[in-house]
Design a protein around this motif. Structure first.
Motif, PDB file in Angstrom:
ATOM      1  N   GLN A   1      -7.690   1.917  -2.875  1.00  9.53           N
ATOM      2  CA  GLN A   1      -8.242   0.989  -1.708  1.00  9.53           C
ATOM      3  C   GLN A   1      -9.210   1.888  -0.759  1.00  9.53           C
ATOM      4  N   ALA A   2      -8.597   3.275  -0.370  1.00  8.47           N
ATOM      5  CA  ALA A   2      -9.616   4.155   0.328  1.00  8.47           C
ATOM      6  C   ALA A   2      -9.194   5.537   0.269  1.00  8.47           C
TER       7      ALA A   2
ATOM      8  N   TRP B   1       5.509  -2.539   1.117  1.00 10.75           N
ATOM      9  CA  TRP B   1       5.232  -3.996   0.835  1.00 10.75           C
ATOM     10  C   TRP B   1       5.058  -5.035   1.639  1.00 10.75           C
ATOM     11  N   ASN B   2       3.947  -6.009   1.553  1.00 11.87           N
ATOM     12  CA  ASN B   2       3.248  -6.975   2.478  1.00 11.87           C
ATOM     13  C   ASN B   2       4.727  -7.964   2.321  1.00 11.87           C
TER      14      ASN B   2
ATOM     15  N   LEU C   1      -3.339   3.864  -1.743  1.00 16.88           N
ATOM     16  CA  LEU C   1      -3.502   3.077  -3.078  1.00 16.88           C
ATOM     17  C   LEU C   1      -3.089   1.596  -2.773  1.00 16.88           C
ATOM     18  N   SER C   2      -3.752   0.613  -3.495  1.00 16.90           N
ATOM     19  CA  SER C   2      -3.177  -0.833  -3.450  1.00 16.90           C
ATOM     20  C   SER C   2      -2.479  -0.939  -4.743  1.00 16.90           C
TER      21      SER C   2
ATOM     22  N   THR D   1       0.810  -1.040   0.080  1.00 15.62           N
ATOM     23  CA  THR D   1       0.111   0.175   0.115  1.00 15.62           C
ATOM     24  C   THR D   1       0.720   1.153  -0.067  1.00 15.62           C
ATOM     25  N   ALA D   2       0.544   2.237  -0.566  1.00 11.35           N
ATOM     26  CA  ALA D   2       1.087   3.638  -0.538  1.00 11.35           C
ATOM     27  C   ALA D   2      -0.156   4.745  -0.407  1.00 11.35           C
ATOM     28  N   THR D   3       0.402   5.887   0.163  1.00 11.57           N
ATOM     29  CA  THR D   3      -0.549   6.926   0.372  1.00 11.57           C
ATOM     30  C   THR D   3      -0.135   8.072  -0.616  1.00 11.57           C
ATOM     31  N   CYS D   4      -0.924   8.923  -1.051  1.00  8.86           N
ATOM     32  CA  CYS D   4      -0.692   9.919  -1.821  1.00  8.86           C
ATOM     33  C   CYS D   4      -1.677  11.026  -1.487  1.00  8.86           C
TER      34      CYS D   4
END
Length: 198
Positions: free
Chosen positions: A159-160, A196-197, A168-169, A133-136
């Motif tokens: 994702q949300a 990263w998972n 973001l996924s 996941t990443a945020t922007c």
């Protein structure tokens, strides 16, 4: 590094050997539960034997279903491994024709029917992927989706939404994860990175 392959879709192969009929069905499987479901779906209860094998990375199983030990499941697994396949299950069903084949004959019949089926099957390279996941921010969202989505085999979904932007996924081939990280950092001036998972 040798490329691993999997099957595109179901494949079948059939042989008659000394009046016994052998039919192999092979297909791609994602996990052990899918392999068990595949075996159950492809086995014919009216047949004398439904022998099978599957491989998922380092994990594998095989079963002789009443044939002498080592004469059916192992040769089927050997056919899978012989073609460099992974995430594949094969069921070889036998209808006994009245003539005993002996251990060597059974090994050749089961392994040969599985190999015949797998040789004709459509194959595709198996690409190991990672997800994270990443945020922007809102101002970066469209540009990030477009640039990351333009990369082959990289998938980006929202994702949300948050008060300031989006989460973001991201799914990418493992070999390209570093490049995705660099691109994301460049596009956001270092404000965003993919977690990263493991």
């Amino acid at each position: 590094m040798i490329a691993r392959l999997t099957l595109v879709e179901l494949a079948t192969g059939e042989q008659e050997i000394r009046k016994s009929r052998f039919i192999a069905v092979a297909g791609p499987v994602a996990d052990e539960a899918a392999a068990k479901d595949f075996i159950a779906a492809q086995s014919d209860p009216a047949a004398n034997h439904n022998c099978w094998a599957w491989r998922l990375g380092q994990n594998y199983r095989f079963n002789d279903d009443g044939e002498p030990g080592g004469t059916a499941g192992k040769p089927i697994l050997a056919a899978i491994d012989g073609q460099g396949l992974d995430r594949v299950a094969v069921v070889v069903t036998r209808w006994f024709g009245g003539i005993l084949l002996g251990s060597g004959g059974l090994i050749r019949a089961y392994g040969g029917t599985a190999a015949l089926c797998l040789r004709e099957a459509g194959k595709v390279a198996l690409i190991e992927t990672v997800s994270g996941t990443a945020t922007c921010g809102f101002s970066e969202l469209t540009r990030l989706q477009a640039r990351l989505g333009a990369l082959p085999a990289v998938q980006v979904d929202v994702q949300a939404f948050t008060d300031t932007g989006a989460i973001l996924s991201v799914t990418a081939p493992k070999s390209e994860a570093g490049g995705v990280d660099r691109l994301l950092a460049d596009l956001t001036s270092g404000r965003s990175a993919v977690r990263w998972n493991q």
